[in-house]
Design a protein around this motif. Structure first.
Motif, PDB file in Angstrom:
ATOM      1  N   ASP A 173       0.852  -1.183   0.000  1.00  0.00           N
ATOM      2  CA  ASP A 173       0.000   0.000   0.000  1.00  0.00           C
ATOM      3  C   ASP A 173       0.888   1.233   0.000  1.00  0.00           C
ATOM      4  OD1 ASP A 173       0.899   0.314   2.654  1.00  0.00           O
ATOM      5  OD2 ASP A 173      -0.792  -0.846   3.434  1.00  0.00           O
ATOM      6  N   GLU A 174       0.259   2.390   0.144  1.00  0.00           N
ATOM      7  CA  GLU A 174       1.027   3.637   0.068  1.00  0.00           C
ATOM      8  C   GLU A 174       2.037   3.756   1.190  1.00  0.00           C
ATOM      9  OE1 GLU A 174      -1.668   6.866  -0.044  1.00  0.00           O
ATOM     10  OE2 GLU A 174      -2.485   6.382  -2.030  1.00  0.00           O
ATOM     11  N   SER A 175       1.710   3.183   2.339  1.00  0.00           N
ATOM     12  CA  SER A 175       2.629   3.289   3.470  1.00  0.00           C
ATOM     13  C   SER A 175       3.839   2.384   3.313  1.00  0.00           C
ATOM     14  CB  SER A 175       1.903   2.930   4.774  1.00  0.00           C
ATOM     15  OG  SER A 175       1.481   1.567   4.743  1.00  0.00           O
ATOM     16  N   LEU A 176       3.741   1.382   2.471  1.00  0.00           N
ATOM     17  CA  LEU A 176       4.855   0.456   2.281  1.00  0.00           C
ATOM     18  C   LEU A 176       4.949   0.051   0.816  1.00  0.00           C
ATOM     19  CD1 LEU A 176       7.148  -1.236   3.527  1.00  0.00           C
ATOM     20  CD2 LEU A 176       5.494  -3.091   3.823  1.00  0.00           C
ATOM     21  N   PRO A 177       5.664   0.823   0.012  1.00  0.00           N
ATOM     22  CA  PRO A 177       5.902   0.388  -1.371  1.00  0.00           C
ATOM     23  C   PRO A 177       6.829  -0.826  -1.385  1.00  0.00           C
ATOM     24  CG  PRO A 177       7.138   2.389  -0.875  1.00  0.00           C
ATOM     25  CD  PRO A 177       6.252   2.140   0.305  1.00  0.00           C
ATOM     26  N   VAL A 178       6.581  -1.736  -2.323  1.00  0.00           N
ATOM     27  CA  VAL A 178       7.353  -2.975  -2.402  1.00  0.00           C
ATOM     28  C   VAL A 178       7.955  -3.103  -3.796  1.00  0.00           C
ATOM     29  CG1 VAL A 178       7.294  -5.483  -2.208  1.00  0.00           C
ATOM     30  CG2 VAL A 178       5.846  -4.086  -0.710  1.00  0.00           C
ATOM     31  N   THR A 179       9.228  -3.434  -3.838  1.00  0.00           N
ATOM     32  CA  THR A 179       9.937  -3.634  -5.106  1.00  0.00           C
ATOM     33  C   THR A 179      10.685  -4.953  -5.064  1.00  0.00           C
ATOM     34  OG1 THR A 179      10.274  -1.240  -5.327  1.00  0.00           O
ATOM     35  CG2 THR A 179      11.631  -2.687  -6.715  1.00  0.00           C
ATOM     36  N   ILE A 180      10.479  -5.766  -6.085  1.00  0.00           N
ATOM     37  CA  ILE A 180      11.298  -6.975  -6.244  1.00  0.00           C
ATOM     38  C   ILE A 180      12.502  -6.569  -7.083  1.00  0.00           C
ATOM     39  CG2 ILE A 180      11.400  -9.338  -7.099  1.00  0.00           C
ATOM     40  CD1 ILE A 180       8.399  -9.541  -6.706  1.00  0.00           C
ATOM     41  N   VAL A 181      13.646  -6.356  -6.427  1.00  0.00           N
ATOM     42  CA  VAL A 181      14.819  -5.814  -7.118  1.00  0.00           C
ATOM     43  C   VAL A 181      15.545  -6.874  -7.946  1.00  0.00           C
ATOM     44  CG1 VAL A 181      15.159  -4.023  -5.392  1.00  0.00           C
ATOM     45  CG2 VAL A 181      16.304  -6.203  -5.105  1.00  0.00           C
ATOM     46  N   LYS A 182      15.339  -8.155  -7.622  1.00  0.00           N
ATOM     47  CA  LYS A 182      16.058  -9.200  -8.350  1.00  0.00           C
ATOM     48  C   LYS A 182      15.302 -10.511  -8.225  1.00  0.00           C
ATOM     49  CE  LYS A 182      20.123 -10.200 -10.418  1.00  0.00           C
ATOM     50  NZ  LYS A 182      20.689  -9.499 -11.572  1.00  0.00           N
ATOM     51  N   GLU A 183      15.095 -11.165  -9.366  1.00  0.00           N
ATOM     52  CA  GLU A 183      14.548 -12.517  -9.391  1.00  0.00           C
ATOM     53  C   GLU A 183      15.606 -13.425  -9.994  1.00  0.00           C
ATOM     54  OE1 GLU A 183      10.992 -12.399 -11.651  1.00  0.00           O
ATOM     55  OE2 GLU A 183       9.869 -11.196 -10.196  1.00  0.00           O
ATOM     56  N   VAL A 184      16.043 -14.425  -9.224  1.00  0.00           N
ATOM     57  CA  VAL A 184      17.156 -15.256  -9.661  1.00  0.00           C
ATOM     58  C   VAL A 184      16.776 -16.731  -9.613  1.00  0.00           C
ATOM     59  CG1 VAL A 184      19.592 -15.794  -9.342  1.00  0.00           C
ATOM     60  CG2 VAL A 184      18.706 -13.563  -8.630  1.00  0.00           C
ATOM     61  N   PRO A 185      16.510 -17.349 -10.776  1.00  0.00           N
ATOM     62  CA  PRO A 185      16.388 -18.820 -10.794  1.00  0.00           C
ATOM     63  C   PRO A 185      17.794 -19.410 -10.704  1.00  0.00           C
ATOM     64  CG  PRO A 185      16.074 -17.923 -12.997  1.00  0.00           C
ATOM     65  CD  PRO A 185      16.243 -16.747 -12.088  1.00  0.00           C
ATOM     66  N   LEU A 186      18.054 -20.179  -9.677  1.00  0.00           N
ATOM     67  CA  LEU A 186      19.403 -20.671  -9.413  1.00  0.00           C
ATOM     68  C   LEU A 186      19.709 -21.931 -10.217  1.00  0.00           C
ATOM     69  CD1 LEU A 186      19.395 -20.095  -5.568  1.00  0.00           C
ATOM     70  CD2 LEU A 186      20.509 -18.689  -7.294  1.00  0.00           C
ATOM     71  N   ALA A 187      20.969 -22.295 -10.200  1.00  0.00           N
ATOM     72  CA  ALA A 187      21.428 -23.442 -10.992  1.00  0.00           C
ATOM     73  C   ALA A 187      21.664 -24.644 -10.095  1.00  0.00           C
ATOM     74  CB  ALA A 187      22.713 -23.079 -11.731  1.00  0.00           C
ATOM     75  N   ARG A 188      21.251 -25.788 -10.561  1.00  0.00           N
ATOM     76  CA  ARG A 188      21.600 -27.034  -9.895  1.00  0.00           C
ATOM     77  C   ARG A 188      23.022 -27.409 -10.324  1.00  0.00           C
ATOM     78  NH1 ARG A 188      17.217 -29.290  -7.389  1.00  0.00           N
ATOM     79  NH2 ARG A 188      15.147 -28.761  -8.179  1.00  0.00           N
ATOM     80  N   PRO A 189      23.707 -28.359  -9.677  1.00  0.00           N
ATOM     81  CA  PRO A 189      23.100 -29.294  -8.731  1.00  0.00           C
ATOM     82  C   PRO A 189      23.059 -28.786  -7.296  1.00  0.00           C
ATOM     83  CG  PRO A 189      25.357 -29.937  -9.163  1.00  0.00           C
ATOM     84  CD  PRO A 189      25.084 -28.759 -10.038  1.00  0.00           C
ATOM     85  N   ASP A 190      23.891 -27.797  -6.951  1.00  0.00           N
ATOM     86  CA  ASP A 190      23.986 -27.375  -5.560  1.00  0.00           C
ATOM     87  C   ASP A 190      23.280 -26.045  -5.378  1.00  0.00           C
ATOM     88  OD1 ASP A 190      24.619 -26.834  -2.965  1.00  0.00           O
ATOM     89  OD2 ASP A 190      26.719 -27.416  -3.138  1.00  0.00           O
ATOM     90  N   LEU A 191      21.983 -26.102  -5.047  1.00  0.00           N
ATOM     91  CA  LEU A 191      21.214 -24.877  -4.882  1.00  0.00           C
ATOM     92  C   LEU A 191      21.733 -24.047  -3.711  1.00  0.00           C
ATOM     93  CD1 LEU A 191      17.574 -26.200  -5.450  1.00  0.00           C
ATOM     94  CD2 LEU A 191      18.925 -24.763  -7.000  1.00  0.00           C
ATOM     95  N   ARG A 192      22.173 -24.718  -2.680  1.00  0.00           N
ATOM     96  CA  ARG A 192      22.656 -24.002  -1.498  1.00  0.00           C
ATOM     97  C   ARG A 192      23.887 -23.171  -1.830  1.00  0.00           C
ATOM     98  NH1 ARG A 192      23.081 -26.921   4.392  1.00  0.00           N
ATOM     99  NH2 ARG A 192      23.929 -25.192   5.589  1.00  0.00           N
ATOM    100  N   GLN A 193      24.828 -23.776  -2.536  1.00  0.00           N
ATOM    101  CA  GLN A 193      26.030 -23.047  -2.919  1.00  0.00           C
ATOM    102  C   GLN A 193      25.699 -21.942  -3.918  1.00  0.00           C
ATOM    103  OE1 GLN A 193      29.140 -23.672  -1.550  1.00  0.00           O
ATOM    104  NE2 GLN A 193      29.604 -21.731  -2.515  1.00  0.00           N
ATOM    105  N   SER A 194      24.771 -22.210  -4.822  1.00  0.00           N
ATOM    106  CA  SER A 194      24.374 -21.195  -5.798  1.00  0.00           C
ATOM    107  C   SER A 194      23.754 -19.987  -5.101  1.00  0.00           C
ATOM    108  CB  SER A 194      23.385 -21.789  -6.804  1.00  0.00           C
ATOM    109  OG  SER A 194      23.979 -22.823  -7.561  1.00  0.00           O
ATOM    110  N   ALA A 195      22.918 -20.242  -4.086  1.00  0.00           N
ATOM    111  CA  ALA A 195      22.311 -19.136  -3.343  1.00  0.00           C
ATOM    112  C   ALA A 195      23.376 -18.332  -2.614  1.00  0.00           C
ATOM    113  CB  ALA A 195      21.281 -19.681  -2.347  1.00  0.00           C
ATOM    114  N   TYR A 196      24.344 -19.010  -2.019  1.00  0.00           N
ATOM    115  CA  TYR A 196      25.432 -18.331  -1.321  1.00  0.00           C
ATOM    116  C   TYR A 196      26.198 -17.415  -2.280  1.00  0.00           C
ATOM    117  CZ  TYR A 196      29.497 -17.791   1.761  1.00  0.00           C
ATOM    118  OH  TYR A 196      30.498 -17.273   2.546  1.00  0.00           O
ATOM    119  N   ASN A 197      26.558 -17.948  -3.439  1.00  0.00           N
ATOM    120  CA  ASN A 197      27.319 -17.167  -4.414  1.00  0.00           C
ATOM    121  C   ASN A 197      26.521 -15.980  -4.929  1.00  0.00           C
ATOM    122  OD1 ASN A 197      29.353 -19.034  -4.118  1.00  0.00           O
ATOM    123  ND2 ASN A 197      28.868 -20.164  -5.966  1.00  0.00           N
TER     124      ASN A 197
END
Length: 869
Positions: free
Chosen positions: A327-351
């Motif tokens: 709402d007006e009191s809280l504007p929201v922006t998705i600054v980045k959408e990142v589909p990560l790469a397998r096989p190691d999603l955890r490491q990909s998220a860290y990087n």
């Protein structure tokens, strides 16, 4: 062991015949797993004890060794009854110690494949070690011929359908001996990267695909009426499609939302609603931002790979939920959408978090679609101190974490480091799948093909006591989530070059700042001493002792000591207070200053001593005259110029090919190659870069050795040559250089030890040179003795110098007792009349058994001998 799919008496899935998995771990201590008190988290093993239907034994006995324990586990009998009372060799004392399973003792797999409990398929991976002895050095041919005989029964002979593993006991994890797959010895060399533990795990996972292939090949009468399958990859989905095409099998798919092409051969789906759980995550993000009273919500969404069918659905549902709740009191922006790469999603998220932080992307919330994704993001943010903790004020730069599908860890939720998640449970999916299967068996169809399990929101505030109701049952949320009870770190930097500043992400070892302070104190001490000596040298520059020692050489020694000492300043730097560019420049500066400064002082000593050697080459005991040679400082400047030129060439080639740069180097890493500890230091990339500093050290060492030789050659003229003090100085420098070189080469990655050695070398070496070569002379000047020098040449000095009017005796140098010289200057110009005046008593040797040569204070120069001699 997999149970049969149907009960032949009723044609329905049987609830009395479970799937059974038995795991035997060799040499496992009582408290090596978490559920029995281990300090190392073992959440998946713990789930066997604490999960739904799990059990933790309070009493258990084994047989002290691997093969007797295996024999008991396989047969339910005492190991002696099973035939393996000791080990797998025949002890020759009866069937109790024959070393292999007895034929008259049935194994659990043999029982499960026959009788009223028949219908099980049975499989084993890993070590057998219950069928006779297989020597570690046995050949493949011997193993192939021997296995399966009466004394060497194999798993396939004792009730197992398939087997992949080793028949014998211990061996290499990289080239395991007696490795067999279903009756055939594996003879080929193992590929690079092969590891036995991983291989048997992979083999077990492959069984799921093998079972599908077996089902396709099975006759129609052996087909169950309905399959409940959780496909793990595209290959397994294609096999399910083939199973339906060949046999018209009814399949209920679990967990993986069907794609369009799968709907033709699936009768039902039981699993989570990707859109619902992603939408709930969007609601949680906005709620969390409102609770923090931020001006704007800036969100990074980390998701499954784009190839995953549920990703587009999930990300769109998340966008919609975020948009609907702002709402007006809280504007929201998705600054980045990142589909990560397998096989190691955890490491990909860290990087990915590393890249965002180091790129100065502003965000204050992260939505993670998966368990591993959230944990990877958490570790990266935690390394930077950016994780927002619920209820903590004043951390506007911190980042809130929101997940789905029970992701994260219980402790993160409880500690407020994760705002919330959605509850998703494989157990509920299995219950729903069985409900659909029963409906199909009863009616021949499923009224609702796509059915979802609940995905309710759970936050740190609502988690305790939360209950999920489903299909007439009530389940505690904590028992539904199959997450880690204790968070265990499994990701981090794999390569120091993955981050601009690796020390922001891993534990970097630094030299304690107290040692740097000590280094600066060393610099200050040497600077004060050098400046004080320089001032006193200027004040007393006309004193005979200073003129005799060559002020130019003394000044060069002071300058070289100052340059050398300055290197300590540049080696007292690290990444805590300096930029990469500044550190790179420091890495270039300190070896240059250290090398050139050391060479300047050393080559000046050589030039000084060599000049005296040339001057006194005609002054020999046993001769009746002495004729000093005329040698100017410029005549010996080649030592200084040549030494500096050689060092400069080596340094120039070094820095032109493979220079020192500030580098982060790994000290320790875990078994997954994740960096645990690193260190910043000046280093070159090349394998042979050590050659350049080694050449500089060898060159300086050569000059020092030669200086020591010349000091020895001029020892009889030490009042002119300073040979005694020079020898002590040079020997001190040689010792320090050898010790420092050896100790630095042994210091390895211990930057504190290496710093102490290098700084102490620069400090002590220069302190010694200045203190030994200049301080005694300056002290004599200060004490009023700067115009008196006593020279001993081959005899014993007199008790005390005599007055000029008494010291007018000269004879041949063969029996010289002493020369008292008040002015033995180093001027090279034409001698004055005073310099050429010899006493009329100079030839008087009466009353002396040992003639003396005494030259008056104004009689002689080192550069030139009077013609009257």
């Amino acid at each position: 062991m997999r149970a049969g799919d149907t009960d032949t008496t009723e044609g329905r899935p049987s609830s009395t015949r479970p799937n059974i998995i038995i795991i035997l771990a060799d040499d496992l201590g009582f408290s090596d797993v978490g559920c029995f008190g281990s300090e190392i988290p073992t959440p998946h093993i713990d789930s066997l004890a604490y999960g739904d239907g799990g059990m933790r034994f309070t009493q258990m006995y084994n047989c002290a060794r691997c093969c007797p324990s295996r024999a008991s586990l396989l047969t339910g009998a005492y190991p002696h009854q099973a035939g393996i009372g000791h080990m797998v060799y025949d002890a020759g004392v009866g069937p109790e110690y024959q070393g292999y399973l007895r034929k008259d003792v049935e194994t659990i797999t043999e029982m499960l494949k026959r009788g009223h409990e028949g219908g099980y398929s049975t499989h084993i991976v890993g070590k057998w070690h219950a069928g006779g002895e297989y020597p570690p050095d046995a050949t493949h041919e011997w193993i192939q011929e021997t296995m399966g005989d009466e004394t060497h029964p194999t798993p396939n002979q004792r009730g197992f359908d398939t087997f992949y593993g080793t028949l014998g006991g211990g061996g290499s994890y990289y080239q395991p001996p007696s490795l067999v797959r279903d009756g055939e010895v594996v003879t080929e060399a193992m590929p690079e990267g092969y590891y036995y533990t991983d291989a048997i795990n992979d083999e077990a996972c492959k069984r799921s695909l093998a079972l599908l292939r077996e089902a396709i090949d099975a006759p129609a009468e052996a087909q169950p009426r309905v399959y409940c399958i959780w496909p793990m990859d595209v290959e397994s989905k294609e096999l399910v499609q083939e199973l339906h095409r060949v046999h018209g099998a009814a399949v209920v798919q679990i967990n993986q939302l069907p794609e369009e092409w799968e709907l033709d051969h699936l009768v039902g789906y039981a699993g989570p609603d990707d859109a619902e759980r992603a939408g709930n995550a969007g609601v949680m993000v906005v709620d969390a931002m409102r609770a923090r009273n931020v001006d704007e919500a800036k969100i990074v969404a980390l998701g499954y790979p784009a190839s995953y069918g549920g990703y587009p659905l999930s990300i769109q549902a998340f966008r919609n939920a975020v948009s609907a709740n702002e709402d007006e009191s809280l504007p929201v922006t998705i600054v980045k959408e990142v589909p990560l790469a397998r096989p190691d999603l955890r490491q990909s998220a860290y990087n990915e978090i590393i890249r965002l932080v180091e790129s100065n992307v502003a965000f204050n919330a992260v939505y993670a679609m998966d368990d591993d994704i959230l944990l990877g993001a958490f570790e990266a943010l935690n390394d930077q101190g950016l994780v927002h903790v619920a209820g903590k004020d004043g951390d506007d730069d911190a980042v809130t974490l929101v997940g789905t599908v029970c992701n994260g860890a219980r402790e993160l939720l409880e500690n407020g480091q994760q705002y919330g998640t959605t509850v998703q449970a494989p157990m509920l999916e299995a219950i729903l799948a069985f409900d659909q299967a029963i409906q199909y068996l009863e009616t021949g169809q499923i009224s609702e093909t796509i059915r979802f399990t609940p995905n309710p929101i759970a936050t740190g505030a609502t988690w305790d006591g939360m209950v999920v109701e489903f299909l007439g049952g009530a389940y505690a949320a904590d028992s539904l989530c199959t997450w880690n009870q204790v968070h265990e770190r499994k990701n981090g930097l794999l390569d120091v070059n993955d981050a601009q500043d690796a020390c922001s992400w891993v534990d970097c070892v630094y030299v304690p700042k107290g040692l740097y302070v000590a280094g600066y104190v060393m610099v200050a001490i040497n600077y004060v001493l050098i400046v004080a000596c320089a001032i006193l040298l200027w004040i007393h520059r006309k004193k005979k002792i200073i003129l005799l020692a060559q002020p130019l050489f003394l000044a060069l020694i002071l300058f070289g000591a100052g340059v050398d000492t300055t290197s300590i300043i540049f080696m007292s730097r690290d990444g805590r207070d300096y930029t990469k560019d500044q550190l790179d420049r420091g890495c270039v500066a300190y070896p240059c200053l250290l090398g050139l400064g050391s060479m300047l002082t050393t080559s000046t000593l050589v030039a000084k001593l060599y000049r005296v050697k040339k001057v006194t080459r005609n002054m020999r005991p046993g001769q009746n005259f002495a004729r000093p040679a005329k040698v100017t400082p410029s005549d010996v400047a080649g030592f200084i110029i040549g030494g500096l030129a050689l060092v400069s060439i080596i340094l120039g080639v070094w820095y032109g090919t493979d220079p020192f740069r500030w580098q982060i180097r790994v000290i320790t890493a875990d078994f997954n190659d994740l960096i645990l500890q690193a260190v910043g230091q000046c280093a070159s990339d090349g394998e042979h870069a050590w050659v350049y500093p080694a050449l500089v050290v060898v060159l300086i060492f050569g000059f020092l050795v030669y200086a020591n030789v010349v000091a020895f050659q001029t020892r009889m003229f030490h009042q002119i040559s300073d040979s005694k003090m020079a020898a002590v100085t040079v020997f001190n420098s040689i010792q320090l250089l050898i010790l420092a070189t050896i100790m630095v080469s042994m210091s390895g990655n211990n930057v504190s030890i290496a710093y102490i050695i290098k700084a102490c070398y620069a400090f002590l070496n220069n302190l010694g040179v200045v203190a030994l070569m200049l301080c005694p002379k300056l002290y004599q000047c200060y004490a009023g003795k700067g115009d008196t020098v006593q020279l001993n040449v081959g005899g014993r000095a007199s008790a005390a110098p005599r007055a000029d009017n008494e010291n007018r005796h000269i004879s041949g140098l063969g029996n010289v007792s002493h020369i008292d010289v008040a002015r033995l200057s180093t001027a090279t110009g034409a001698p004055s009349d005073a310099r050429r005046r010899l006493s009329d008593e100079s030839m008087n040797t009466a009353g002396s058994k040992r003639p003396s040569t005494v030259v008056s204070a104004e009689s002689l120069t080192v550069g030139e001998m009077p013609a009257e001699d």
